[in-house]
Design a protein around this motif. Structure first.
Motif, short mmCIF file in Angstrom:
data_model
loop_
_atom_site.label_atom_id
_atom_site.label_comp_id
_atom_site.label_asym_id
_atom_site.label_seq_id
_atom_site.Cartn_x
_atom_site.Cartn_y
_atom_site.Cartn_z
N UNK A 17 35.59 52.95 44.30
CA UNK A 17 34.97 54.26 43.80
C UNK A 17 34.33 54.49 42.42
N UNK A 18 33.48 54.85 41.70
CA UNK A 18 32.81 53.70 40.59
C UNK A 18 33.95 54.80 38.81
N UNK A 19 35.37 54.04 39.27
CA UNK A 19 35.95 54.64 38.33
C UNK A 19 36.20 53.65 37.43
N UNK A 20 35.86 54.00 36.29
CA UNK A 20 36.65 52.44 35.01
C UNK A 20 36.79 52.66 34.47
N UNK A 217 52.56 49.12 40.95
CA UNK A 217 51.68 47.75 40.29
C UNK A 217 52.32 46.60 41.52
N UNK A 218 53.62 46.35 41.73
CA UNK A 218 53.73 45.25 42.42
C UNK A 218 53.84 44.96 44.08
N UNK A 219 53.58 45.72 44.62
CA UNK A 219 52.53 45.84 45.31
C UNK A 219 51.60 45.85 45.59
N UNK A 220 50.27 45.91 45.31
CA UNK A 220 48.92 46.03 44.92
C UNK A 220 49.29 44.04 45.07
N UNK A 221 49.97 43.48 43.18
CA UNK A 221 49.92 42.26 43.37
C UNK A 221 50.04 41.18 44.21
N UNK A 222 51.06 42.06 45.55
CA UNK A 222 51.71 41.03 46.39
C UNK A 222 50.84 41.33 48.00
N UNK A 266 41.73 47.53 47.47
CA UNK A 266 41.27 48.40 48.33
C UNK A 266 40.64 49.89 47.43
N UNK A 267 40.32 50.41 48.30
CA UNK A 267 40.45 51.89 47.56
C UNK A 267 41.76 52.70 46.71
N UNK A 268 42.99 52.13 47.55
CA UNK A 268 44.20 52.71 47.15
C UNK A 268 44.63 51.58 45.75
N UNK A 271 43.15 52.85 42.98
CA UNK A 271 43.75 53.95 42.70
C UNK A 271 44.70 54.20 41.67
N UNK A 272 45.58 53.02 41.77
CA UNK A 272 47.01 53.09 41.12
C UNK A 272 46.47 52.36 39.53
N UNK A 273 45.87 50.74 39.86
CA UNK A 273 45.51 50.44 38.70
C UNK A 273 44.82 50.72 38.14
N UNK A 274 43.84 51.96 37.94
CA UNK A 274 43.10 53.07 37.15
C UNK A 274 43.93 53.56 36.51
N UNK A 275 45.07 54.19 37.28
CA UNK A 275 46.03 55.25 36.65
C UNK A 275 46.49 54.32 35.32
N UNK A 276 46.97 53.03 35.62
CA UNK A 276 47.32 52.74 34.23
C UNK A 276 46.16 52.88 33.15
N UNK A 277 45.19 53.06 33.47
CA UNK A 277 44.30 52.31 32.24
C UNK A 277 44.13 54.78 31.84
#
Length: 454
Positions: A17-20, A217-222, A266-268, A271-277
């Motif tokens: 999603x274009x969610x920057x 975020x650690x799961x995303x890094x993995x 992935x989309x998921x 969404x995890x990364x974007x929530x930090x913003x």
């Protein structure tokens, strides 16, 4: 653009999603909601009064530094990447069109966003923006930045193109004022207490910090490590590396339309990364702390006074996301039922910076003169306003009539009377007592998170 064309030949379209967050390009609505004549009541638009964020811009010096760091890291990782990603990353470099001499300058996409926005407003409200406009009827104000000044120029070109007297396209030159505007448009730089207690205080953003250091975020890094190495290494990337990849994804997509860095997520994941913003914007520029939005009161006062005076047909102020987010929070818009925290990522939320303050975001007040008619079911009389955010009608909390969509100017003044008399200098004065009060607020606001993390 050649660098981008070469990239796009080798890229697979990304479904992200274009969610920057605040770096999202502006997407105009399919239907423009502005009306010169109110469809329910006997009301005629007499003024447009707006706050606009600058258009899409080039990256900052800090962003470019991140891209260079990622380039160096990719080189060191090449031996452990799987064949697919090794081949792609071996030749990756950020687009040559991104360079520090254009730091934060308005992008040509940003020029188009502003030009087209001006055209849509003029087309929807033709009587307000007539042939041969008189310059004294319109006011353009901007912060003293290249990207805001040029945004104002591009917007004015779209607003008056074909209506002026200059050249074959009959443009109308505009004058843009940028002196003595900090208090209304860069209040975040003009308030010592806000700078000291929130803007330059990392502890004020403890929610964002906890989130980056948390399990999601650690799961995303993995997951990204596994993908890049074909499963051979689950700890190649750190959370800081995820931040670098996400920044590259945003910057390269904004420049070229796509990026191999985005294809990692992935989309998921996104969404995890974007929530930090979202956490950063909420706690630094919005409802997180009262001082964030209270200091936009001088801007509200300026908007109200220009509506009350009715001396201008159009007033357009060009500023920043740091201007618009606090201002919309002051109005009570997009307020979540409870604060955004590191621990409530999965909850539905109305606060989404990509929809509230993307590039070229805008908040436009349309002032109407209404006359009551005996034959009409609408009994509205006098001066009323409608608010449009990003060209979509938004109801002003506690003010807008649910039937007509209008808010009387008198009611507007009553609802925001405390904000209209806000003592900016007193509220922004740094002192030991006020600093302690803010520190206590920060600690108490995050006590629950500290407990949960522990």
């Amino acid at each position: 653009m050649i660098a981008c064309i070469f990239r796009l030949l080798f890229l697979v379209p990304v479904s992200l999603p274009l969610d920057f967050s605040t770096k999202t390009p502006y997407e105009p609505p399919k239907r423009v909601a502005f009306e010169e004549k109110d469809s329910i009541c006997n009301c005629t638009a007499i003024q447009v009064n707006g706050i606009l964020r600058h258009g899409s811009r080039y990256p900052s010096r800090r962003d470019m530094k991140s891209l260079r760091l990622l380039t160096r890291k990719l080189t060191s990782w090449l031996p452990v990447l799987d064949a697919h990603w090794s081949a792609r990353m071996a030749t990756w470099n950020f687009p040559s069109t991104l360079s520090e001499h254009r730091e934060k300058h308005l992008h040509n996409r940003g020029e188009e966003e502003q030009y087209n926005l001006g055209r849509r407003i003029a087309t929807s409200l033709p009587k307000l923006f007539s042939i041969n406009p008189i310059s004294k009827d319109y006011e353009f104000v901007s912060t003293d930045e290249e990207r805001t000044l040029r945004s104002a120029s591009a917007f004015g070109l779209g607003l008056f193109e074909g209506r002026g007297t200059l050249g074959s396209t009959r443009v109308e030159p505009i004058a843009v004022r940028s002196r003595d505007v900090n208090r209304i448009l860069r209040f975040f730089d003009d308030c010592p207490l806000y700078i000291q207690s929130v803007s330059k205080n990392r502890s004020a953003l403890v929610e964002e910090t906890f989130y980056w250091e948390g399990s999601l975020m650690k799961k995303v890094a993995k997951r990204l490590s596994v993908q890049l190495t074909g499963g051979r290494n689950q700890s190649l990337l750190s959370v800081d590396d995820v931040r670098l990849f996400s920044r590259a994804c945003i910057l390269e997509t904004n420049e070229c339309g796509s990026s191999p860095m985005c294809q990692l997520f992935s989309d998921d994941d996104w969404r995890i990364v974007n929530y930090a913003l979202e956490l950063k914007n909420f706690w630094k520029r919005s409802y997180g702390y009262d001082i964030n939005w209270k200091i936009s009161s001088p801007l509200l006062k300026n908007v109200y006074e220009t509506m009350r005076n009715k001396s201008k047909i159009g007033i357009f102020r060009f500023a920043h996301a740091e201007t618009l987010l606090p201002f919309l929070s002051l109005l009570g818009l997009f307020k979540p039922s409870k604060p955004l925290r590191a621990s409530n990522f999965d909850e539905e939320r109305i606060f989404q910076a990509s929809k509230i303050a993307p590039f070229s975001a805008n908040a436009l007040f349309l002032l109407y003169n209404c006359t009551k008619k005996k034959t009409s079911s609408c009994t509205v009389d006098g001066y009323h306003v409608k608010l449009f955010v990003n060209e979509k009608e938004e109801r002003i909390p506690n003010c807008t009539n649910q039937t007509t969509g209008l808010c009387s100017l008198t009611t507007f003044e009553e609802i925001f009377k405390d904000d209209l008399t806000f003592d900016f200098d007193m509220a922004c004065r740094p002192s030991n007592e006020s600093t302690f009060a803010i520190f206590f607020l920060i600690v108490s606001s995050h006590a629950l998170v500290l407990f949960l993390i522990k």
